[in-house]
Motif scaffolding. Structure first.
Motif, mmCIF file in Angstrom:
data_model
loop_
_atom_site.group_PDB
_atom_site.id
_atom_site.type_symbol
_atom_site.label_atom_id
_atom_site.label_comp_id
_atom_site.label_asym_id
_atom_site.label_seq_id
_atom_site.Cartn_x
_atom_site.Cartn_y
_atom_site.Cartn_z
ATOM 1 N N GLY A 16 0.817 -1.212 0.000
ATOM 2 C CA GLY A 16 0.000 0.000 0.000
ATOM 3 C C GLY A 16 0.849 1.258 0.000
ATOM 4 N N ILE A 17 1.927 1.247 0.784
ATOM 5 C CA ILE A 17 2.817 2.413 0.819
ATOM 6 C C ILE A 17 3.469 2.635 -0.539
ATOM 7 N N PHE A 18 3.917 1.559 -1.172
ATOM 8 C CA PHE A 18 4.573 1.705 -2.476
ATOM 9 C C PHE A 18 3.615 2.250 -3.526
ATOM 10 N N TYR A 19 2.422 1.665 -3.623
ATOM 11 C CA TYR A 19 1.490 2.102 -4.657
ATOM 12 C C TYR A 19 0.979 3.516 -4.392
ATOM 13 N N ALA A 20 0.788 3.884 -3.148
ATOM 14 C CA ALA A 20 0.407 5.267 -2.843
ATOM 15 C C ALA A 20 1.513 6.223 -3.257
ATOM 16 N N MET A 21 2.771 5.833 -3.010
ATOM 17 C CA MET A 21 3.897 6.667 -3.411
ATOM 18 C C MET A 21 4.023 6.726 -4.928
ATOM 19 N N LEU A 22 3.762 5.610 -5.605
ATOM 20 C CA LEU A 22 3.846 5.577 -7.061
ATOM 21 C C LEU A 22 2.791 6.475 -7.698
ATOM 22 N N ASN A 38 7.691 23.078 -7.697
ATOM 23 C CA ASN A 38 8.690 22.746 -6.686
ATOM 24 C C ASN A 38 8.162 23.012 -5.273
ATOM 25 N N ASN A 39 6.850 22.753 -5.082
ATOM 26 C CA ASN A 39 6.216 22.953 -3.779
ATOM 27 C C ASN A 39 5.158 21.872 -3.599
ATOM 28 N N PHE A 40 5.336 21.058 -2.577
ATOM 29 C CA PHE A 40 4.422 19.925 -2.375
ATOM 30 C C PHE A 40 3.000 20.379 -2.066
ATOM 31 N N SER A 41 2.847 21.521 -1.427
ATOM 32 C CA SER A 41 1.510 21.992 -1.059
ATOM 33 C C SER A 41 0.640 22.286 -2.277
ATOM 34 N N VAL A 42 1.265 22.491 -3.456
ATOM 35 C CA VAL A 42 0.496 22.765 -4.664
ATOM 36 C C VAL A 42 -0.328 21.551 -5.072
ATOM 37 N N TYR A 43 0.111 20.351 -4.680
ATOM 38 C CA TYR A 43 -0.515 19.113 -5.161
ATOM 39 C C TYR A 43 -1.425 18.461 -4.115
ATOM 40 N N TRP A 44 -1.824 19.205 -3.099
ATOM 41 C CA TRP A 44 -2.617 18.562 -2.043
ATOM 42 C C TRP A 44 -3.986 18.128 -2.558
ATOM 43 N N LYS A 45 -4.552 18.837 -3.524
ATOM 44 C CA LYS A 45 -5.852 18.440 -4.067
ATOM 45 C C LYS A 45 -5.759 17.131 -4.854
ATOM 46 N N GLN A 46 -4.603 16.857 -5.447
ATOM 47 C CA GLN A 46 -4.435 15.624 -6.211
ATOM 48 C C GLN A 46 -3.959 14.466 -5.329
ATOM 49 N N VAL A 47 -3.042 14.762 -4.422
ATOM 50 C CA VAL A 47 -2.505 13.712 -3.556
ATOM 51 C C VAL A 47 -3.502 13.350 -2.450
ATOM 52 N N GLY A 48 -4.374 14.283 -2.087
ATOM 53 C CA GLY A 48 -5.355 14.030 -1.026
ATOM 54 C C GLY A 48 -6.230 12.820 -1.290
ATOM 55 N N PRO A 49 -6.882 12.715 -2.489
ATOM 56 C CA PRO A 49 -7.686 11.508 -2.756
ATOM 57 C C PRO A 49 -6.887 10.219 -2.724
ATOM 58 N N ILE A 50 -5.603 10.293 -3.127
ATOM 59 C CA ILE A 50 -4.763 9.091 -3.062
ATOM 60 C C ILE A 50 -4.576 8.653 -1.611
ATOM 61 N N ALA A 51 -4.261 9.615 -0.762
ATOM 62 C CA ALA A 51 -4.074 9.296 0.656
ATOM 63 C C ALA A 51 -5.374 8.800 1.284
ATOM 64 N N PHE A 52 -6.496 9.420 0.929
ATOM 65 C CA PHE A 52 -7.782 9.013 1.503
ATOM 66 C C PHE A 52 -8.165 7.609 1.045
ATOM 67 N N GLY A 53 -7.992 7.319 -0.260
ATOM 68 C CA GLY A 53 -8.296 5.977 -0.749
ATOM 69 C C GLY A 53 -7.400 4.921 -0.135
ATOM 70 N N SER A 54 -6.124 5.239 0.024
ATOM 71 C CA SER A 54 -5.198 4.296 0.657
ATOM 72 C C SER A 54 -5.571 4.059 2.118
ATOM 73 N N PHE A 55 -6.011 5.119 2.791
ATOM 74 C CA PHE A 55 -6.422 4.974 4.186
ATOM 75 C C PHE A 55 -7.665 4.090 4.297
ATOM 76 N N VAL A 107 -15.872 0.732 -2.510
ATOM 77 C CA VAL A 107 -16.485 1.682 -3.445
ATOM 78 C C VAL A 107 -15.803 3.044 -3.351
ATOM 79 N N VAL A 108 -15.551 3.497 -2.117
ATOM 80 C CA VAL A 108 -14.879 4.794 -1.946
ATOM 81 C C VAL A 108 -13.488 4.764 -2.578
ATOM 82 N N ALA A 109 -12.762 3.677 -2.329
ATOM 83 C CA ALA A 109 -11.428 3.560 -2.929
ATOM 84 C C ALA A 109 -11.518 3.489 -4.451
ATOM 85 N N GLY A 110 -12.545 2.808 -4.981
ATOM 86 C CA GLY A 110 -12.720 2.733 -6.426
ATOM 87 C C GLY A 110 -13.039 4.087 -7.041
#
Length: 526
Positions: free
Chosen positions: A289-295, A314-331, A367-370
């Motif tokens: 799960g950690i690897f695929y979330a990172m990928l 060059n700022n991670f905070s710019v991508y929080w809207k995109q990375v957020g669903p990944i983190a939520f689905g992984s959780f 379903v949420v993860a899907g």
């Protein structure tokens, strides 16, 4: 074992093949043992279907009726494995599914939504003479899902229902040589326990474990790939630290991806051969799960950092809207796994799919993860389209540059396109290959006298593919320390002496390509 039975234990292990199958499924028919203790009293005896001190057996329930044996005094016993065979820690895990054989009776039909209450115990021992030691005991419920295909008439009495397989047990390690399962079906009219479940004739179990040969191949791959990825990761980070600037965001993300790949590769499974680590399945799920979330996060950031028209990079905070669903689905998937395999660390008979509430909860997580996965895929495709459109529309300025600079930026563009094509190919193989092999001879192909296990090739191939992908990524995008002088840049006497064009990881940190997009033809020539 029956030589004519294609699912027998012997035939499964004696197929000549170029690679071992990942798993083996072994069917068992439960033996009906008689418990002489009254059903109101608690029996601490273990009932063994064969071998020394085997139980007193009956053939069927008609014999029990003739001998006036009550249903509460019948114990279904299963010994795993069969005679003259031992289990091994190389099997890694053991998954058991259950199926009831229920005969149709006009006056004893299966009620709608019928639930079977199972009083089950699991014991182990490491030789054939010592006493059985209890490993787990639980009272579980399983909802029947049976279908009677014939017309329900007296003429069809005795025919069997078609019942689905039910989840029964899962062990995260196979640390002992012999296992014994005792199953009771307690009947109570007053408590409505096991009432309306039809006339159960037999109980069949199917035990699934990982093959020892495949385990050795898997361990060997992990042992070989761990130093390979670790060495390239150390080399990659050393190249970054040699730069006179701090590492940019994409370089950090690539390094984090290498760490997550190394985390998967570390062959801690070797310790499971000598230790009874029942949490290895859960630990393996967390690592994946950690690897695929990172990928998935890397793909988003990689595309975003190559969008030249965007000023905020060059700022991670710019991508929080995109990375957020990944983190939520992984959780969500992590919570689902903890609800299933986390509980099974204490109770191997637990199954989240056994109850309606658990099934609805599990489906909600899936379903949420899907949904998150679909949104991610659509957004990633949109970002890839934007990047390719920008590069194709604006690389017309490259011919106006000097040869060295033009080759430099064409190389950056080529690396990006090459990596995106490799990424799409890896994702396509990972998603399509399981569906293709499911239609080909149940997972294996025949070549003369040998059998090629496609499932083995898929698991090992996918694992090796992602390692090669990460290795290639760090190799191609490691910063170069080459210096381009005035002669290479064609600057002559009027150019800036000693101009340093470093082949950095991403074009976003090399401001030259961004400047190209803003140049007119005259400015580019200058």
């Amino acid at each position: 074992t029956d030589e004519n039975n294609p699912t027998s234990f012997a035939n499964i292990h004696c197929i000549p093949s170029t690679a071992p199958s990942p798993t083996t499924a072994v069917p068992y028919l439960a033996t009906k043992c008689v418990d002489s203790v009254h059903h109101n009293e608690k029996s601490t005896k273990w009932f063994t279907p064969w071998g020394p001190n085997q139980c007193h057996k009956i053939r069927d329930f008609e014999e029990a009726t003739v001998k006036k044996i009550e249903a509460n005094n019948i114990v279904f016993a299963v010994h795993i494995p069969g005679p003259k065979i031992e289990m091994s820690p190389w099997f890694q895990f053991m998954l058991v599914v259950l199926q009831f054989e229920i005969a149709f009776k006009m006056y004893n039909q299966i009620d709608d939504g019928a639930v079977v209450t199972i009083d089950v115990g699991l014991a182990y021992r490491d030789d054939t003479f010592s006493d059985w030691t209890e490993l787990a005991h639980s009272v579980e419920q399983r909802k029947l899902s049976c279908n009677f295909t014939a017309v329900k008439t007296f003429e069809n009495e005795g025919r069997y229902y078609d019942c689905n397989l039910l989840p029964f047990m899962e062990l995260g390690s196979v640390a002992h040589k012999y296992y014994l399962i005792n199953i009771r079906l307690p009947v109570s009219e007053r408590k409505k326990t096991n009432v309306g479940i039809g006339e159960i004739k037999d109980i069949r179990l199917v035990s699934i474990h990982q093959n020892g040969g495949f385990t050795k191949v898997w361990f060997a791959m992990k042992t070989f790939l761990t130093p390979s990825i670790f060495i390239i990761m150390v080399w990659y980070w050393r190249r970054i630290t040699m730069m006179t600037r701090p590492p940019v965001l994409l370089e950090k993300v690539i390094f984090a991806l290498g760490i997550s790949m190394t985390f998967i590769n570390i062959p801690v499974e070797w310790f499971s051969i000598g230790f009874n680590w029942t949490w290895m399945l859960l630990f393996g799920d967390i690592r994946q799960g950690i690897f695929y979330a990172m990928l998935l996060s890397f793909w988003i950031i990689f595309c975003g950092e190559h969008l030249m028209d965007h000023t905020e990079r060059n700022n991670f905070s710019v991508y929080w809207k995109q990375v957020g669903p990944i983190a939520f689905g992984s959780f969500c998937l992590f919570i689902f796994d903890m609800c299933e395999r986390g509980v099974q660390l204490k109770n191997p008979f637990f199954s989240i799919w056994a109850s309606d509430v658990g099934t609805e909860l599990a489906m909600a997580f899936i379903v949420v993860a899907g949904i998150c996965a679909c949104l991610y895929f659509l957004f990633l495709c949109f970002m890839v389209f934007q990047v390719f459109r920008n590069i194709s529309g604006k690389r017309s300025s490259l011919p106006a540059m000097t040869k060295a600079r033009r080759l430099h930026y064409e190389g950056l563009i080529f690396r990006f396109k090459f990596l995106m094509l490799v990424t799409l190919a890896c994702a396509a193989v990972g998603s399509m290959f399981p569906f293709i092999i499911s239609f080909v001879n149940e997972g294996h192909w025949h070549w003369g006298e040998h059998t090629v296990q496609v499932n083995s090739a898929f698991f090992t191939g996918m694992y090796g593919m992602w390692n090669l992908y990460v290795f290639t990524l760090m190799f191609l995008y490691a910063p170069s320390h080459k210096r381009y002088g005035d002669e290479q840049c064609g600057g002559g006497q009027g150019s800036n002496s000693g101009e340093d064009l470093q082949l950095t990881t991403t074009v976003t940190h090399v401001d030259g390509l961004t400047e190209i997009y803003k140049m007119t033809g005259k400015e580019a020539q200058e």
